[in-house]
Design a protein around this motif. Sequence first.
Motif, short mmCIF file in Angstrom:
data_model
loop_
_atom_site.label_atom_id
_atom_site.label_comp_id
_atom_site.label_asym_id
_atom_site.label_seq_id
_atom_site.Cartn_x
_atom_site.Cartn_y
_atom_site.Cartn_z
N LEU A 51 14.17 0.05 3.10
CA LEU A 51 12.91 -0.10 2.40
C LEU A 51 13.12 -0.81 1.07
O LEU A 51 12.40 -1.71 0.70
CB LEU A 51 12.26 1.27 2.19
CG LEU A 51 10.91 1.27 1.44
CD1 LEU A 51 9.90 0.44 2.20
CD2 LEU A 51 10.43 2.69 1.23
N ARG A 52 14.17 -0.39 0.35
CA ARG A 52 14.45 -1.03 -0.93
C ARG A 52 14.80 -2.50 -0.72
O ARG A 52 14.40 -3.36 -1.48
CB ARG A 52 15.59 -0.31 -1.65
CG ARG A 52 15.21 1.09 -2.15
CD ARG A 52 16.18 1.55 -3.20
NE ARG A 52 17.54 1.70 -2.66
CZ ARG A 52 18.01 2.83 -2.14
NH1 ARG A 52 17.24 3.90 -2.06
NH2 ARG A 52 19.26 2.89 -1.70
N SER A 53 15.56 -2.78 0.33
CA SER A 53 15.92 -4.16 0.63
C SER A 53 14.69 -4.98 0.96
O SER A 53 14.54 -6.12 0.51
CB SER A 53 16.90 -4.19 1.81
OG SER A 53 17.22 -5.52 2.16
N ASN A 54 13.77 -4.41 1.72
CA ASN A 54 12.53 -5.10 2.06
C ASN A 54 11.70 -5.34 0.82
O ASN A 54 11.07 -6.40 0.66
CB ASN A 54 11.75 -4.28 3.08
CG ASN A 54 10.52 -5.02 3.59
OD1 ASN A 54 10.63 -6.12 4.10
ND2 ASN A 54 9.35 -4.43 3.40
N SER A 55 11.70 -4.37 -0.09
CA SER A 55 10.94 -4.51 -1.33
C SER A 55 11.51 -5.64 -2.18
O SER A 55 10.76 -6.44 -2.74
CB SER A 55 11.00 -3.19 -2.11
OG SER A 55 10.30 -3.31 -3.33
N ARG A 56 12.84 -5.70 -2.26
CA ARG A 56 13.46 -6.79 -3.03
C ARG A 56 13.14 -8.14 -2.41
O ARG A 56 12.90 -9.12 -3.11
CB ARG A 56 14.98 -6.59 -3.11
CG ARG A 56 15.41 -5.44 -4.01
CD ARG A 56 16.89 -5.53 -4.30
NE ARG A 56 17.70 -5.43 -3.09
CZ ARG A 56 18.16 -4.30 -2.59
NH1 ARG A 56 17.88 -3.15 -3.19
NH2 ARG A 56 18.90 -4.28 -1.49
N SER A 57 13.15 -8.20 -1.07
CA SER A 57 12.84 -9.45 -0.38
C SER A 57 11.41 -9.89 -0.65
O SER A 57 11.15 -11.07 -0.90
CB SER A 57 13.06 -9.27 1.13
OG SER A 57 12.68 -10.43 1.83
N ASN A 58 10.49 -8.93 -0.61
CA ASN A 58 9.09 -9.25 -0.89
C ASN A 58 8.92 -9.77 -2.31
O ASN A 58 8.21 -10.75 -2.55
CB ASN A 58 8.21 -8.01 -0.70
CG ASN A 58 7.96 -7.70 0.77
OD1 ASN A 58 8.11 -8.56 1.63
ND2 ASN A 58 7.61 -6.46 1.05
N ARG A 59 9.59 -9.12 -3.24
CA ARG A 59 9.49 -9.53 -4.65
C ARG A 59 10.02 -10.94 -4.84
O ARG A 59 9.41 -11.77 -5.54
CB ARG A 59 10.27 -8.55 -5.54
CG ARG A 59 10.07 -8.77 -7.04
CD ARG A 59 10.83 -7.73 -7.85
NE ARG A 59 10.46 -7.77 -9.24
CZ ARG A 59 10.97 -8.62 -10.13
NH1 ARG A 59 11.88 -9.51 -9.75
NH2 ARG A 59 10.57 -8.59 -11.40
N ALA A 60 11.15 -11.23 -4.21
CA ALA A 60 11.74 -12.57 -4.33
C ALA A 60 10.81 -13.62 -3.73
O ALA A 60 10.65 -14.72 -4.28
CB ALA A 60 13.10 -12.60 -3.65
N ARG A 61 10.19 -13.29 -2.58
CA ARG A 61 9.28 -14.24 -1.93
C ARG A 61 8.05 -14.49 -2.80
O ARG A 61 7.56 -15.61 -2.88
CB ARG A 61 8.88 -13.74 -0.54
CG ARG A 61 10.03 -13.68 0.44
CD ARG A 61 9.58 -13.96 1.88
NE ARG A 61 8.37 -13.26 2.26
CZ ARG A 61 8.31 -12.01 2.72
NH1 ARG A 61 9.44 -11.30 2.84
NH2 ARG A 61 7.19 -11.46 3.08
N ILE A 62 7.57 -13.44 -3.42
CA ILE A 62 6.40 -13.57 -4.29
C ILE A 62 6.71 -14.47 -5.48
O ILE A 62 5.93 -15.36 -5.84
CB ILE A 62 5.91 -12.19 -4.77
CG1 ILE A 62 5.34 -11.39 -3.59
CG2 ILE A 62 4.85 -12.33 -5.86
CD1 ILE A 62 5.12 -9.91 -3.89
#
Length: 218
Positions: free
Chosen positions: A14-25
């Motif tokens: 979940l944390r990894s997915n959150s970091r990925s979303n933040r980077a994409r944003i």
Amino acid sequence: MPKPAVHTVVREPLRSNSRSNRARILAAARQELGRNPDVTLEEIARTAGVVRRTLFGHFPGRAALLEALAEEASEALRGVVTAAPDAEEAPERALARFVLSIWPVGDRYRLLLALARRDLGTERVSDILAPARDEATAILDRGRRAGVFHDHLPAPVLSAALEALTLSLLESVNTGAWADDGTRTAAATLVAAGVSDEAATSIVEGVASEMRADTSEA
């Protein structure tokens, strides 16, 4: 009666997915703000491939998103300063190398700098540029003492003037009036610091060639 086994929920994905979303944003924000400074957060979310709620979970508003981009730009500049050339290098070469190194960062975040002045204030922009300004001041001070740069202005004042020149050239890129890979800006900076036109061009060409060779070998 034995107690039921307790199963530990692994949170790392979940944390990894959150970091990925933040980077994409953030990547989408850099892209879309470059096309349209008034782009909405909803449009940025669509470009990033996330729902509006996800974007607002990371960045509750435009100012928060710009602040995150500002910190990203500041970290990139600090990275350039950390990799600054040897203090023993000739100051005119060191200044050319420094400008050539920071130009890609400035070019990447050039529109952000204009937006940050409007949305976050000039003081925040000054904070972003502080690491680069301090390094430039140190190089200029060495050059003044070596007699290769102007000595009619204190190094911090000359550094501020050259910073304004660079920001003006970046703004010219924004408007389409200027196109550069950093070499023309580096030469203009050397000339403004007190180096002759011919010497500035030769120095920049030499340093740029060395940097390209170092990159190809890396």
